[in-house]
Design an enzyme around this catalytic site. Structure first.
Site, PDB file in Angstrom:
ATOM      1  N   SER A  86     -45.312  36.506 -16.842  1.00 37.94           N
ATOM      2  CA  SER A  86     -45.255  38.026 -17.432  1.00 37.94           C
ATOM      3  C   SER A  86     -45.137  38.562 -16.088  1.00 37.94           C
ATOM      4  O   SER A  86     -44.174  38.531 -15.355  1.00 37.94           O
ATOM      5  CB  SER A  86     -46.371  38.475 -18.156  1.00 37.94           C
ATOM      6  OG  SER A  86     -46.304  39.707 -18.539  1.00 37.94           O
ATOM      7  N   ASP A 129     -40.585  37.863 -28.360  1.00 35.12           N
ATOM      8  CA  ASP A 129     -41.442  38.159 -27.536  1.00 35.12           C
ATOM      9  C   ASP A 129     -41.440  39.750 -27.947  1.00 35.12           C
ATOM     10  O   ASP A 129     -40.249  40.453 -27.565  1.00 35.12           O
ATOM     11  CB  ASP A 129     -40.981  38.023 -26.185  1.00 35.12           C
ATOM     12  CG  ASP A 129     -41.956  38.356 -25.203  1.00 35.12           C
ATOM     13  OD1 ASP A 129     -42.887  39.481 -25.541  1.00 35.12           O
ATOM     14  OD2 ASP A 129     -42.261  37.901 -24.256  1.00 35.12           O
ATOM     15  N   HIS A 139     -45.374  36.485 -26.911  1.00 41.28           N
ATOM     16  CA  HIS A 139     -45.606  36.714 -25.412  1.00 41.28           C
ATOM     17  C   HIS A 139     -46.676  36.178 -24.903  1.00 41.28           C
ATOM     18  O   HIS A 139     -47.926  36.088 -25.112  1.00 41.28           O
ATOM     19  CB  HIS A 139     -45.676  38.243 -25.170  1.00 41.28           C
ATOM     20  CG  HIS A 139     -46.029  38.716 -23.558  1.00 41.28           C
ATOM     21  ND1 HIS A 139     -44.719  38.676 -23.105  1.00 41.28           N
ATOM     22  CD2 HIS A 139     -46.775  39.035 -23.026  1.00 41.28           C
ATOM     23  CE1 HIS A 139     -44.841  39.050 -21.638  1.00 41.28           C
ATOM     24  NE2 HIS A 139     -46.254  39.389 -21.473  1.00 41.28           N
TER      25      HIS A 139
END
Length: 486
Positions: A217, A367, A396
């Site tokens: 991320s 996501d 995610h």
């Protein structure tokens, strides 16, 4: 009024609503089922560079990453991106992948402190050419996160057990995972100095070891930018970036959507940022000092911590504007005048074309945070070393593929292509007979490689950092900090 007519009218409305609901649920059920059999799409450079053995990065991925060919089938009980994402954030992973890190604190010239969590500890001898993998965590996270621990465990397993047989080092950014905050600025997707310093430090400890990078991320955004900034000089032999927000503007403004679930994600991210900096806003903190750019925003930030209503309506873009735009790095560009200016500058997608090391980016099309709209397919095609694998499911930081019960309940798919990719790089011919150049020069307590320096602080007790949420809280209690869940 004809009561019979009213009654029939109400029944017709109810039937219409039920039919509409059934159609909606049937459509999404069919969508989920068909997605399970969707092949992973791999986007590669139009004119890829040649690697040491003469093949290009796409050929290497095709040859080594069998898991991308087999595809990903999410757990039937976590059938879509929302389910995968929420479960990843809220499930109990405390009994999974229990490891004890050795924490190494590095003081850098700007006064900041980096927390490196290393596993296995430095006292454990591995072959001199055993790979070293640096891992970047996500927003306000750290080495205690379940997705990080899971990756560390697999990367450090022996090759005979499906691992990489390496040593992992998690780069805990400033103020994260009980790393002391000793500088007047934090970290962001545009700041790579903590990662760069960690790479150089580890290269002096393990000069014969091939080095790799993994980012999750926000940490994936930092890793992407770092690979691009370093270009041909990069000491990392390859990188894997997972759920990377390659277009920061699309991700940030997308989270401002009024959609109920998107609103929850935005609120959660904003709350994470607020809670992570709150313990560092005491009068003696560098962030609270009048010289800090954050000082002018302290009244507003403190009001957010005291107002339940304001916190309930908070957006991620607002916290980025207050914090990341002002203290998201030590560059002279800070503070930024506008959020849009900061997002444009810190966008990792801008650096894809400059990457000169094999890089595999993996993203899920469902996501809900890093949406498919932020994936820069054109930039990937124009690059020379980057490959993008888009998976239909996974959410995610999820990619759960195990059953609802048993030891494989929290089995994550993305560790497989990561290990396969790195193993393919390791199999390429490379001269490892000589140590890395510029192994460092000592000046008092400081070590310098070029213009990058660090001082190793006293190691924290190995037994005090268990790599899970409980261990993190114990560390915070020992340091006298407030326990703030992240």
């Amino acid at each position: 009024m004809d009561l019979t007519f009213v009654s029939f009218h109400q029944i017709n409305i109810t039937k219409s609503l039920l039919i509409a609901l059934c159609c909606f649920l049937t459509y999404h059920l069919l969508l989920i089922i068909t997605q399970r059999w969707t092949k992973i799409k791999v986007t590669c450079p139009d004119r890829p560079a040649r690697l040491r053995n003469g093949e290009d990065v796409m050929s290497l991925v095709d040859r080594c990453c069998q898991s991308l060919k087999e595809g990903f089938k999410s757990s039937w009980w976590l059938p879509n991106g929302h389910a995968q994402t929420i479960y990843s954030a809220m499930a109990d992973f405390s009994k999974d992948d229990q490891i004890t890190y050795q924490r190494q604190l590095l003081r850098v010239p700007d006064g900041g402190t980096i927390g490196l969590d290393i596993y296995p500890p430095l006292s454990v001898n591995l072959p001199s050419n055993a790979p070293v993998i640096l891992i970047n965590h996500g927003l306000t996270g750290g080495s205690h996160e379940s997705y990080v621990r899971n990756m560390v465990v697999w990367l450090t397993k022996p090759v005979s057990e499906g691992g990489l047989g390496g040593r992992a080092a998690v780069v805990n950014f400033r103020g994260c995972a009980s790393t002391p905050l000793t500088s007047p600025h934090l970290y962001s997707t545009g700041s790579t100095i903590d990662l760069h310093t960690s790479v150089l430090y580890l290269s002096t400890l393990f000069p014969f070891a091939p080095m790799f990078g993994v980012g999750f991320s926000l940490g994936a955004a930092v890793m992407t930018r770092y690979l691009g900034e370093q270009g041909d000089r990069c000491r990392l032999r390859a990188g894997v970036v997972l759920c990377c927000p390659l277009d920061m503007r699309v991700v940030t403004y997308g989270l401002d959507s009024p959609h109920p679930l998107t609103r929850i994600y935005s609120l959660s991210m904003a709350d994470k940022i607020l809670r992570s900096i709150s313990p560092h806003l005491i009068p003696s903190s560098p962030l609270s000092h009048p010289t800090s750019h954050l000082h002018i925003h302290l009244p507003e930030i403190m009001s957010l911590t005291k107002s339940v209503w304001r916190r309930a309506t908070l957006k991620a873009s607002k916290m980025l504007e207050l914090v990341a735009c002002t203290v998201g790095g030590g560059s002279d560009l800070f503070p930024f005048d506008t959020l849009d200016g900061f997002l444009s500058w810190s966008c990792p997608g801008n650096w894809i074309g400059a990457i000169k090391r094999p890089t595999l980016a993996i993203s899920a099309l469902d996501d809900p945070i890093v949406s498919s709209a932020c994936l820069p397919y054109k930039a990937i095609r124009r690059s020379t070393h980057c490959v993008l694998a888009t998976v239909s499911q996974g959410g995610h930081l999820g990619w759960f593929e195990g059953p609802p019960f048993g030891k494989d309940k929290h089995k994550r798919w993305h560790v497989k292509p990561t290990i396969e990719f790195f193993q393919g790089i390791l199999d390429l011919p490379c001269n490892m007979s000589s140590p890395t150049k510029d192994t460092g020069r000592r000046v008092g307590d400081w070590t310098w490689v070029g213009d990058v320096g660090w001082m190793v602080l006293d190691e924290m007790d190995e037994k005090g950092w268990s790599g899970n949420e409980e261990g993190e809280n114990n560390e915070r209690q020992r340091e006298g900090q407030a326990i703030v869940p992240v």
